[in-house]
Design an enzyme around this catalytic site. Sequence first.
Site, PDB file in Angstrom:
ATOM      1  N   SER A  67      -6.983   5.834   1.308  1.00  0.00           N
ATOM      2  CA  SER A  67      -6.175   4.527   1.290  1.00  0.00           C
ATOM      3  C   SER A  67      -5.582   4.590  -0.249  1.00  0.00           C
ATOM      4  CB  SER A  67      -7.702   3.910   0.711  1.00  0.00           C
ATOM      5  OG  SER A  67      -8.804   3.306   1.508  1.00  0.00           O
TER       6      SER A  67
HETATM    7  N1  SAH Z   1     -12.613   5.773   2.150  1.00  0.00           N
HETATM    8  C1  SAH Z   1     -11.814   6.489   3.183  1.00  0.00           C
HETATM    9  C2  SAH Z   1     -10.808   6.160   3.964  1.00  0.00           C
HETATM   10  C3  SAH Z   1     -10.902   5.985   5.200  1.00  0.00           C
HETATM   11  S1  SAH Z   1     -10.239   5.295   6.337  1.00  0.00           S
HETATM   12  C4  SAH Z   1     -11.169   7.543   2.021  1.00  0.00           C
HETATM   13  O1  SAH Z   1     -11.652   7.299   0.390  1.00  0.00           O
HETATM   14  O2  SAH Z   1     -10.570   8.715   2.537  1.00  0.00           O
HETATM   15  C5  SAH Z   1     -11.303   4.174   7.567  1.00  0.00           C
HETATM   16  C6  SAH Z   1     -12.228   5.185   7.552  1.00  0.00           C
HETATM   17  O3  SAH Z   1     -13.333   4.262   8.314  1.00  0.00           O
HETATM   18  C7  SAH Z   1     -11.818   6.776   8.816  1.00  0.00           C
HETATM   19  O4  SAH Z   1     -12.123   7.587   8.696  1.00  0.00           O
HETATM   20  C8  SAH Z   1     -12.966   5.815  10.398  1.00  0.00           C
HETATM   21  O5  SAH Z   1     -12.461   6.549  11.109  1.00  0.00           O
HETATM   22  C9  SAH Z   1     -14.315   4.947   9.780  1.00  0.00           C
HETATM   23  N2  SAH Z   1     -14.147   3.884  10.708  1.00  0.00           N
HETATM   24  C10 SAH Z   1     -13.971   3.260  10.860  1.00  0.00           C
HETATM   25  N3  SAH Z   1     -14.785   2.490  11.618  1.00  0.00           N
HETATM   26  C11 SAH Z   1     -16.004   3.140  11.263  1.00  0.00           C
HETATM   27  C12 SAH Z   1     -17.250   2.328  11.859  1.00  0.00           C
HETATM   28  N4  SAH Z   1     -17.928   1.575  12.516  1.00  0.00           N
HETATM   29  N5  SAH Z   1     -17.908   3.085  11.279  1.00  0.00           N
HETATM   30  C13 SAH Z   1     -18.066   4.471  10.186  1.00  0.00           C
HETATM   31  N6  SAH Z   1     -16.980   4.572   9.694  1.00  0.00           N
HETATM   32  C14 SAH Z   1     -15.832   3.825  10.634  1.00  0.00           C
END
Ligand code: SAH
Length: 220
Positions: A67
């Site tokens: 993000s």
């Molecule tokens: N917080 C992260 C940004 C993540 S982007 C950072 O600091 O880099 C969102 C993430 O959520 C992705 O990696 C995606 O695979 C994950 N995601 C999406 N749906 C999910 C779910 N139901 N459970 C766990 N992870 C999930």
Amino acid sequence: MAVSHKVDYSKTRQRMVDEQIASRGVTDIRVLNAMNKVPRHLFVEEALHGQAYNDYPLPIGEKQTISQPYMVALMTEALELKGDERVLEIGTGSGYQAAILAELAEWVYSIERIRSLANKARKILFELHCYNIEIRVSDGTHGWKENAPFQAITVTAGAPEIPQTLLDQLAMGGRLVVPVGNAFSQTLVRFIRTKGGFKRENMGGCHFVKLIGKYGWQEE
Ligand code: SAH
């Protein structure tokens, strides 16, 4: 040793905090210090190190993103961490937000559905000596019942509706921050658990990748 480790990004990072985060109204000094400390560039591939402190999200593989720095700061501030909390994060991604949370709380539980991302995150967090984070590979829309209740929960992917399972796992007084909306735009929503139920606040518009799971979007 890789060239990247020789580049000193501390001034760039300080500039990120001043120009993108403090200037936009994030005032919690603990959050600003954490953003100033964690080496964000190490959470993206080497070719992107030079962009890691810019004002936008970056790809981390598997069609996912780390993000925008301001968004991480805004969501973290809204969790109002003092240091003794157990925090749940849904969507480990690169592990960057987890590292920030680990600076500010006692323990971070983070769930990622894509195994390769979780493994990469574990590796870098270990190298950075972030030992108060546990990452699990599963569908985070179920929460993490064994460790509930949590004083703070953050969802870093966009949900089609408010995940009741996560509200259920909030401690009394606990905060949940979650982007809710359609696939293209969401509203960042904060819930606080009170004796009478949940207090809801809208924090503005945002754009996240999809939360995919039982209580999120269907798998594509
Ligand atoms: N917080 C992260 C940004 C993540 S982007 C950072 O600091 O880099 C969102 C993430 O959520 C992705 O990696 C995606 O695979 C994950 N995601 C999406 N749906 C999910 C779910 N139901 N459970 C766990 N992870 C999930």
